[in-house]
Scaffold this active site. Structure first.
Site, PDB file in Angstrom:
ATOM      1  N   ARG A  56       8.396  -0.066   3.391  1.00 17.23           N
ATOM      2  CA  ARG A  56       9.803   0.188   3.074  1.00 17.23           C
ATOM      3  C   ARG A  56      10.773  -0.617   3.951  1.00 17.23           C
ATOM      4  NH1 ARG A  56      11.128   5.469   1.218  1.00 17.23           N
ATOM      5  NH2 ARG A  56       9.171   6.055   2.200  1.00 17.23           N
TER       6      ARG A  56
ATOM      7  N   ARG B 269      11.975   8.123  -7.378  1.00 21.91           N
ATOM      8  CA  ARG B 269      12.170   8.787  -6.087  1.00 21.91           C
ATOM      9  C   ARG B 269      13.123   9.989  -6.150  1.00 21.91           C
ATOM     10  NH1 ARG B 269      13.789   6.921  -1.862  1.00 21.91           N
ATOM     11  NH2 ARG B 269      12.136   7.754  -0.570  1.00 21.91           N
TER      12      ARG B 269
ATOM     13  N   CYS C 231      13.590  12.604 -21.433  1.00 20.60           N
ATOM     14  CA  CYS C 231      13.699  14.008 -21.835  1.00 20.60           C
ATOM     15  C   CYS C 231      13.145  14.960 -20.776  1.00 20.60           C
ATOM     16  CB  CYS C 231      12.977  14.206 -23.153  1.00 20.60           C
ATOM     17  SG  CYS C 231      13.698  13.154 -24.400  1.00 20.60           S
TER      18      CYS C 231
HETATM   19  N1  LLP Z   1       0.143   2.201   5.608  1.00 18.27           N
HETATM   20  C1  LLP Z   1      -0.393   3.220   4.942  1.00 18.27           C
HETATM   21  C2  LLP Z   1      -1.796   3.577   5.184  1.00 18.27           C
HETATM   22  C3  LLP Z   1       0.379   3.938   4.020  1.00 18.27           C
HETATM   23  O1  LLP Z   1      -0.159   4.954   3.368  1.00 18.27           O
HETATM   24  C4  LLP Z   1       1.737   3.572   3.809  1.00 18.27           C
HETATM   25  C5  LLP Z   1       2.566   4.301   2.845  1.00 18.27           C
HETATM   26  C6  LLP Z   1       2.254   2.478   4.528  1.00 18.27           C
HETATM   27  C7  LLP Z   1       1.433   1.822   5.433  1.00 18.27           C
HETATM   28  C8  LLP Z   1       3.661   1.993   4.371  1.00 18.27           C
HETATM   29  O2  LLP Z   1       4.579   2.970   4.734  1.00 18.27           O
HETATM   30  P1  LLP Z   1       6.136   2.591   4.837  1.00 18.27           P
HETATM   31  O3  LLP Z   1       6.285   1.577   5.954  1.00 18.27           O
HETATM   32  O4  LLP Z   1       6.552   2.011   3.534  1.00 18.27           O
HETATM   33  O5  LLP Z   1       6.796   3.873   5.117  1.00 18.27           O
HETATM   34  N2  LLP Z   1       6.416   6.780  -2.431  1.00 18.27           N
HETATM   35  C9  LLP Z   1       7.007   7.248  -1.187  1.00 18.27           C
HETATM   36  C10 LLP Z   1       6.391   6.619   0.009  1.00 18.27           C
HETATM   37  C11 LLP Z   1       4.882   6.784   0.077  1.00 18.27           C
HETATM   38  C12 LLP Z   1       4.276   6.060   1.232  1.00 18.27           C
HETATM   39  C13 LLP Z   1       2.800   6.003   1.102  1.00 18.27           C
HETATM   40  N3  LLP Z   1       2.145   5.303   2.160  1.00 18.27           N
HETATM   41  C14 LLP Z   1       8.519   7.043  -1.245  1.00 18.27           C
HETATM   42  O6  LLP Z   1       9.020   6.568  -2.257  1.00 18.27           O
HETATM   43  O7  LLP Z   1       9.218   7.412  -0.307  1.00 18.27           O
END
Ligand code: LLP
Length: 418
Positions: A276, A312, A344
């Protein structure tokens, strides 16, 4: 740097007006800024200059080939969680020796593909997975490089659906069991212990959970050293949050210097898996107001993007700022709107209680949509997924064409003899 700014009263991505993109490519449409992506990667990496490190972009946040290719050209590695993500990274020109493979359910076929590609490391999440990986590698005459993902039982203080480092999560091995599993791994013929891995969650806006988890990982590394197991790298995972409204996540350089200070003089490479933080604020979802629908209870603005395009808000009640592409002068006509899509479901909303002066046909930009936007989009309600455009200064490039309705049933068959 904010690459999405008003210029001459029109919201731009770098030097391209968003209304121009809408007329050229239609809506809904994801728009990314190449400069914002590049800057985020460079800023993240800058904190670790002088330290042996590898930044592995978490592909799940945005698996666009164009984005992966851009990050690969900047020297990024990649964090993958499936054979599909492996294939994408390779197709985008990613270096297999900079790939870490996370995930609790790796299949034999996925292990074989990753061993054939020669990835940097498997982040193993259970004792059973370790046994399976040893067997698969032995059958191929290969040695699998391994980190154990340890679950440090640290509260990431984020949404429960995206918290992964607590005891009751499915991820990693319990901290207390890790030493034993490493000792088992040490005697497996086709496993080479390379690292320790840890990822505690996502959209984390405080520094302390990262540091607490890192402390626990470092204690384990030191305990392993005493058992004669030398660790070459620590994978500290991803999870740094971004500002969607008024959050104040740790600055990259503050995070980097705190982690470096904790590492001390240990001769260990640092691996990170940010998703992110590298892409979230580098993308917006452009959408058009189809209808204004005043009702006794609420004013609805029905737009042409929906929960299938950006899940989200519906899934986590997540907040995304929503801006008019051409804000009207007569703000006195602003009303409080519920911004909803055509799907819907009552949960199909993109924003609650947004004060905007709107007319039908207006364009809106749903901000901070670069991470977990397109990657979680679906075809629910047989809606083709949006186009994706990357802006580079005053140029725009279509990086994924809008799906055609025919694409959506191209893989299906009806029964014979009905
Ligand atoms: N590494 C692992 C093992 C992960 O499971 C994840 C995210 C990341 C790195 C990256 O995390 P970040 O830096 O993006 O926070 N769909 C959700 C977020 C799910 C994250 C899953 N794992 C949302 O829209 O907020």
């Amino acid at each position: 740097m904010n690459s999405f700014k008003l210029k001459n009263t029109i919201l731009h991505a770098e030097n391209v007006a968003l209304n121009q993109i809408a007329s050229e490519f239609g809506t809904p449409c994801y728009v990314y800024s190449k400069a914002a992506l590049t800057l985020a990667f460079e800023r993240f990496s800058a904190g670790f200059i002088g330290t042996n490190h590898l930044v592995c972009f978490a592909v799940k946040a945005n698996p666009s080939l164009a984005i992966l290719n851009l990050f690969a050209s900047l020297g990024a590695g990649f964090d993958i969680v499936s054979g599909g993500e492996l294939a994408r990274v390779l197709a985008a020109g990613g270096d297999p020796q900079k790939i870490v493979f996370s995930g609790v359910g790796k299949t034999e076929a996925e292990m074989q593909a990753a061993l054939n590609a020669g990835i940097f490391c498997f982040n193993v999440e259970s004792a059973s997975e370790l046994t399976r990986l040893n067997k698969v590698a032995a059958a191929m005459g290969k040695i699998a490089p391994v980190s154990l993902r340890v679950n440090p039982n640290v509260d990431a203080k984020t949404h429960p659906y995206i918290s992964t480092g607590l005891k009751n999560n499915k991820f990693g091995v319990a901290y207390e069991d890790a030493l034993n599993i490493y000792l088992q791994a040490a005697v497996m013929t086709n496993i080479a212990i390379h690292g320790v891995d840890c990822h505690i969650g996502s959209q984390i806006t405080e520094l302390s959970p990262f540091l607490d988890a890192f402390d626990r990982v470092l204690s384990l590394v030191d305990a392993l050293e005493q058992q004669g197991i030398s660790i070459q790298h620590i994978d500290a995972g991803g999870g740094i949050g971004i500002c969607y409204s008024d959050e104040t996540p740790p600055e990259f350089n503050v995070y980097a210097s705190a982690m470096r200070a904790k590492l001390g003089d240990r001769n260990i490479k640092l691996v990170f898996e940010p998703g992110r933080a590298l892409v979230g604020n580098a993308g917006v979802l452009l959408t058009k107001v189809e209808y204004l629908k005043p009702t006794e209870a609420k004013n609805f603005a029905i737009v042409d993007a929906a929960m299938n395009d950006l899940m989200r808000p519906a899934l986590y009640d997540a907040y995304h700022d929503i801006k008019a592409v051409q804000p009207r002068d007569d703000e006195s006509h602003a009303l409080i709107y519920e911004i909803v899509g055509p799907v819907c479901e009552s949960g199909d909303f993109l924003g609650h209680d947004r004060t905007l002066a709107l007319k039908e046909g207006d364009l809106l930009a749903i901000m901070s949509a670069g991470a977990y936007g397109m990657s979680m989009a679906s075809n629910y309600n047989t809606r083709p997924r949006a186009a994706e455009v990357m802006v580079d200064d005053d140029q725009c490039h279509l990086i994924r064409r809008r799906e055609l309705i025919a694409d959506l049933f191209a893989l299906e068959n009806t029964l014979p003899n009905v």
